[in-house]
Design a protein around this motif. Structure first.
Motif, PDB file in Angstrom:
ATOM      1  N   ASP A 106       0.841  -1.188   0.000  1.00 49.81           N
ATOM      2  CA  ASP A 106       0.000   0.000   0.000  1.00 49.81           C
ATOM      3  C   ASP A 106       0.883   1.248   0.000  1.00 49.81           C
ATOM      4  O   ASP A 106       1.786   1.366   0.814  1.00 49.81           O
ATOM      5  N   ASN A 107       0.624   2.129  -0.943  1.00 52.55           N
ATOM      6  CA  ASN A 107       1.356   3.389  -1.029  1.00 52.55           C
ATOM      7  C   ASN A 107       2.871   3.157  -1.068  1.00 52.55           C
ATOM      8  O   ASN A 107       3.632   3.884  -0.437  1.00 52.55           O
ATOM      9  N   ALA A 108       3.284   2.124  -1.800  1.00 52.10           N
ATOM     10  CA  ALA A 108       4.699   1.749  -1.866  1.00 52.10           C
ATOM     11  C   ALA A 108       5.337   2.330  -3.119  1.00 52.10           C
ATOM     12  O   ALA A 108       4.939   1.996  -4.233  1.00 52.10           O
ATOM     13  N   ASP A 109       6.336   3.183  -2.919  1.00 51.82           N
ATOM     14  CA  ASP A 109       6.992   3.809  -4.067  1.00 51.82           C
ATOM     15  C   ASP A 109       7.654   2.780  -4.982  1.00 51.82           C
ATOM     16  O   ASP A 109       7.585   2.903  -6.204  1.00 51.82           O
ATOM     17  N   PHE A 110       8.250   1.734  -4.423  1.00 53.49           N
ATOM     18  CA  PHE A 110       8.900   0.706  -5.241  1.00 53.49           C
ATOM     19  C   PHE A 110       7.883   0.052  -6.180  1.00 53.49           C
ATOM     20  O   PHE A 110       8.111  -0.058  -7.385  1.00 53.49           O
ATOM     21  N   LEU A 111       6.768  -0.381  -5.639  1.00 58.93           N
ATOM     22  CA  LEU A 111       5.728  -1.043  -6.429  1.00 58.93           C
ATOM     23  C   LEU A 111       5.208  -0.143  -7.538  1.00 58.93           C
ATOM     24  O   LEU A 111       5.044  -0.579  -8.681  1.00 58.93           O
ATOM     25  N   MET A 112       4.979   1.098  -7.225  1.00 57.90           N
ATOM     26  CA  MET A 112       4.311   1.984  -8.174  1.00 57.90           C
ATOM     27  C   MET A 112       5.271   2.644  -9.170  1.00 57.90           C
ATOM     28  O   MET A 112       4.830   3.095 -10.221  1.00 57.90           O
TER      29      MET A 112
ATOM     30  N   THR B  56      -1.821  -3.042  -7.437  1.00 55.87           N
ATOM     31  CA  THR B  56      -1.591  -1.668  -7.900  1.00 55.87           C
ATOM     32  C   THR B  56      -2.887  -0.867  -8.001  1.00 55.87           C
ATOM     33  O   THR B  56      -2.853   0.315  -8.352  1.00 55.87           O
ATOM     34  N   ASN B  57      -4.004  -1.502  -7.695  1.00 55.77           N
ATOM     35  CA  ASN B  57      -5.296  -0.806  -7.678  1.00 55.77           C
ATOM     36  C   ASN B  57      -6.038  -1.004  -6.361  1.00 55.77           C
ATOM     37  O   ASN B  57      -7.255  -0.845  -6.300  1.00 55.77           O
ATOM     38  N   SER B  58      -5.313  -1.394  -5.310  1.00 55.03           N
ATOM     39  CA  SER B  58      -5.934  -1.617  -4.003  1.00 55.03           C
ATOM     40  C   SER B  58      -5.405  -0.605  -2.995  1.00 55.03           C
ATOM     41  O   SER B  58      -4.380   0.025  -3.209  1.00 55.03           O
ATOM     42  N   TRP B  59      -6.148  -0.527  -1.902  1.00 51.63           N
ATOM     43  CA  TRP B  59      -5.802   0.361  -0.806  1.00 51.63           C
ATOM     44  C   TRP B  59      -5.688   1.792  -1.346  1.00 51.63           C
ATOM     45  O   TRP B  59      -6.630   2.271  -1.947  1.00 51.63           O
TER      46      TRP B  59
END
Length: 133
Positions: A59-65, A112-115
């Motif tokens: 959630d709100n993770a810069d690495f993931l996004m 990438t579309n949750s939380w």
């Protein structure tokens, strides 16, 4: 199973209008919720917050996004070594999960579309299939 149903219902109720206009994305997110519960939730938790100093948040993770290819690769092939997520260093290995390219795409679309995450570009099976170890 009840948790999966509740997760899907809550996800569908908070989907943004873009995913509701794209039935393919909505179906991928639904399938991804099941993959998340089966393979990811134990470490990254139902709320995607992870475990401090052990398992990074989604959630709100810069690495993931911001590191899309690296994130797909981690899910597809596992991950070892240090990564930095939201300024915190994590060095816990993630074993390969043995997921198909479709399952990787689906779980990526889910996370990438949750939380608080919003992804404007759907992850496709074709995109996942191009990621090499």
């Amino acid at each position: 199973m009840l948790l999966v149903f509740i997760s899907i219902i809550s996800l569908l109720s908070c989907n943004d209008s873009k995913s509701q206009k794209n039935p393919e994305l909505s179906k991928s997110i639904e399938r991804g919720a099941i993959v998340y519960e089966d393979f990811c939730m134990q470490c990254h938790l139902p709320d995607g917050k992870g475990v401090p100093k052990a398992f990074p948040p989604l959630d709100n993770a810069d690495f993931l996004m911001t590191k899309r290819k690296e994130s797909i690769k981690a899910i597809k092939y596992g991950l070892s070594g240090e990564i930095v997520v939201n300024g915190e260093t994590y060095n816990t290995a993630m074993a390969p999960l043995g997921l198909t390219d479709e399952e990787v795409a689906d779980v990526m679309n889910y996370i990438t579309n949750s939380w608080s995450n919003k992804n404007n570009k759907m992850i496709t099976i074709e995109e996942v299939s191009k990621i090499q170890p």
